[in-house]
Design a protein around this motif. Structure first.
Motif, PDB file in Angstrom:
ATOM      1  N   HIS A  42       0.823  -1.205   0.000  1.00  0.00           N
ATOM      2  CA  HIS A  42       0.000   0.000   0.000  1.00  0.00           C
ATOM      3  C   HIS A  42       0.858   1.256   0.000  1.00  0.00           C
ATOM      4  O   HIS A  42       2.047   1.224   0.317  1.00  0.00           O
ATOM      5  CB  HIS A  42      -0.984   0.034   1.174  1.00  0.00           C
ATOM      6  CG  HIS A  42      -0.358   0.111   2.539  1.00  0.00           C
ATOM      7  ND1 HIS A  42       0.015  -1.004   3.252  1.00  0.00           N
ATOM      8  CD2 HIS A  42      -0.052   1.166   3.332  1.00  0.00           C
ATOM      9  CE1 HIS A  42       0.516  -0.635   4.421  1.00  0.00           C
ATOM     10  NE2 HIS A  42       0.497   0.685   4.502  1.00  0.00           N
ATOM     11  N   HIS A 166       4.387   7.062   3.364  1.00  0.00           N
ATOM     12  CA  HIS A 166       5.159   5.827   3.251  1.00  0.00           C
ATOM     13  C   HIS A 166       4.628   4.941   2.137  1.00  0.00           C
ATOM     14  O   HIS A 166       3.467   5.046   1.737  1.00  0.00           O
ATOM     15  CB  HIS A 166       5.235   5.051   4.572  1.00  0.00           C
ATOM     16  CG  HIS A 166       3.934   4.556   5.134  1.00  0.00           C
ATOM     17  ND1 HIS A 166       3.180   5.249   6.042  1.00  0.00           N
ATOM     18  CD2 HIS A 166       3.271   3.384   4.938  1.00  0.00           C
ATOM     19  CE1 HIS A 166       2.111   4.550   6.377  1.00  0.00           C
ATOM     20  NE2 HIS A 166       2.127   3.412   5.717  1.00  0.00           N
ATOM     21  N   THR A 168       4.783   0.654   1.366  1.00  0.00           N
ATOM     22  CA  THR A 168       4.904  -0.543   2.195  1.00  0.00           C
ATOM     23  C   THR A 168       5.183  -1.765   1.334  1.00  0.00           C
ATOM     24  O   THR A 168       4.446  -2.043   0.376  1.00  0.00           O
ATOM     25  CB  THR A 168       3.614  -0.749   3.015  1.00  0.00           C
ATOM     26  OG1 THR A 168       3.391   0.403   3.813  1.00  0.00           O
ATOM     27  CG2 THR A 168       3.717  -1.985   3.894  1.00  0.00           C
ATOM     28  N   GLN A 211       3.626  -5.714  11.140  1.00  0.00           N
ATOM     29  CA  GLN A 211       4.229  -4.588  10.432  1.00  0.00           C
ATOM     30  C   GLN A 211       5.464  -4.088  11.162  1.00  0.00           C
ATOM     31  O   GLN A 211       5.551  -4.170  12.375  1.00  0.00           O
ATOM     32  CB  GLN A 211       3.241  -3.412  10.362  1.00  0.00           C
ATOM     33  CG  GLN A 211       2.064  -3.631   9.469  1.00  0.00           C
ATOM     34  CD  GLN A 211       1.370  -2.328   9.113  1.00  0.00           C
ATOM     35  OE1 GLN A 211       0.677  -2.274   8.123  1.00  0.00           O
ATOM     36  NE2 GLN A 211       1.548  -1.288   9.882  1.00  0.00           N
ATOM     37  N   GLU A 236       7.897   0.985   4.951  1.00  0.00           N
ATOM     38  CA  GLU A 236       7.178   0.083   5.841  1.00  0.00           C
ATOM     39  C   GLU A 236       7.160  -1.324   5.249  1.00  0.00           C
ATOM     40  O   GLU A 236       7.284  -1.498   4.027  1.00  0.00           O
ATOM     41  CB  GLU A 236       5.745   0.607   6.021  1.00  0.00           C
ATOM     42  CG  GLU A 236       4.933  -0.084   7.086  1.00  0.00           C
ATOM     43  CD  GLU A 236       3.562   0.581   7.250  1.00  0.00           C
ATOM     44  OE1 GLU A 236       3.383   1.321   8.232  1.00  0.00           O
ATOM     45  OE2 GLU A 236       2.683   0.367   6.391  1.00  0.00           O
ATOM     46  N   GLY A 270       1.248   1.624  13.258  1.00  0.00           N
ATOM     47  CA  GLY A 270       2.011   2.387  12.299  1.00  0.00           C
ATOM     48  C   GLY A 270       1.264   2.576  10.991  1.00  0.00           C
ATOM     49  O   GLY A 270       1.732   3.288  10.118  1.00  0.00           O
ATOM     50  N   TYR A 271       0.111   2.004  10.900  1.00  0.00           N
ATOM     51  CA  TYR A 271      -0.691   1.972   9.679  1.00  0.00           C
ATOM     52  C   TYR A 271       0.154   2.244   8.476  1.00  0.00           C
ATOM     53  O   TYR A 271      -0.256   2.791   7.495  1.00  0.00           O
ATOM     54  CB  TYR A 271      -1.924   2.875   9.728  1.00  0.00           C
ATOM     55  CG  TYR A 271      -1.732   4.295  10.221  1.00  0.00           C
ATOM     56  CD1 TYR A 271      -1.436   5.297   9.332  1.00  0.00           C
ATOM     57  CD2 TYR A 271      -1.820   4.598  11.563  1.00  0.00           C
ATOM     58  CE1 TYR A 271      -1.250   6.592   9.775  1.00  0.00           C
ATOM     59  CE2 TYR A 271      -1.631   5.876  12.024  1.00  0.00           C
ATOM     60  CZ  TYR A 271      -1.346   6.874  11.143  1.00  0.00           C
ATOM     61  OH  TYR A 271      -1.151   8.133  11.589  1.00  0.00           O
TER      62      TYR A 271
END
Ligand code: NI
Length: 271
Positions: A42, A166, A168, A211, A236, A270-271
């Motif tokens: 994402h 970010h 990921t 994560q 991430e 940390g989504y």
């Protein structure tokens, strides 16, 4: 935005993000050297919950190109609301858009944010690549600090504007590293600094999501009265686990086994 413009726009967001996160280029290249591909799970975008720049506004070009709204998330402590979007093509990254609740601010800070957003030209709002269009306003360092005392998220958007916070990496899709611990060890051995707040790994297999992330790269930002080194973007890593129906969990907060998707009130990993 049509389908043909989608991949170039995602690439533009990535290139802009790399200027905020130089370590992402290094890590991506390290992983690419030992994997057939490095899959992005994402892309995280940040904004304010004001009509001109709200989640719907950022998502509009992506929805035109086939993305659809999926999970919604409330983070009351941080005064954030977020929604994630998925594309029917599973090879395309999910989008995670978080918006800061501006009305939670005191009168003075709320007026500051309204004043920043009012400086965006209408024509800019129409851009398909608005999500990596950066900052559209002048701001001095003291105003940034004033916002920072109230919200890290609001201050970040005030300083950097509209850019990816970010990207990921989907650890499941790596051949070189099977688990989140292995990827963390790999990065630590090479001198990268990982975010240990709330633990090195957020989530757990029985929460369907693990994560970790780097600490943000320091980035020089120009304010109207000075420049300053601020935390920019981070890279991430997520490992997703199958839910009882056998499908990989696609949500954005770790959920315990007896919970369903609505995650109101849980801290983001940390989504
Ligand atoms: Ni994320």
């Amino acid at each position: 935005m049509n389908q043909e413009q989608l991949r170039p726009t995602l690439e533009a967001i990535w290139q802009d993000y790399l200027t905020l996160t130089p370590q992402a280029r290094q890590i991506h290249d390290l992983l690419a050297s030992c994997n057939p591909q490095v899959v992005t799970d994402h892309i995280a975008l940040r904004t304010f919950d004001l009509p001109r720049v709200g989640i719907e506004q950022l998502a509009r070009p992506f929805e035109e190109a086939g993305y659809g709204a999926c999970g919604e998330y409330h983070f009351p402590v941080e005064q954030l609301f977020a929604r994630h979007y998925e594309h029917p093509d599973p090879d395309l990254p999910k989008l995670f858009i978080s918006a800061f609740h501006v009305d939670s601010l005191d009168d003075e800070a709320r007026n500051i944010v309204h004043q920043l957003v009012s400086q965006i030209a209408d024509t800019e709002l129409q851009r398909d690549d608005f999500s990596c269009s950066g900052r559209h306003w002048k701001i001095d360092f003291g105003t940034y600090q004033q916002l920072l005392a109230l919200s890290e998220h609001a201050a970040w958007v005030a300083a950097f504007g509209f850019r990816a916070d970010h990207f990921t990496v989907l650890v499941n899709a790596l051949q070189s590293h099977r688990g989140i611990d292995e990827i963390n060890d790999f990065l630590l051995q090479r001198g990268f600094h990982l975010d240990t707040s709330g633990g090195l790994v957020k989530g757990a297999p029985d929460e369907y999501l693990e994560q970790s992330s780097t600490l943000p790269d320091p980035v020089e930002v120009g304010f109207s009265d000075r420049s300053a080194l601020l935390p920019g973007g981070r890279y991430e890593f997520v490992r997703r686990y199958p839910r009882p129906d056998g499908r990989l969990y696609q949500g954005f907060v770790a959920v315990s086994a007896d919970q369903v998707l609505d995650s109101g009130g849980f801290r983001p990993p940390g989504y």
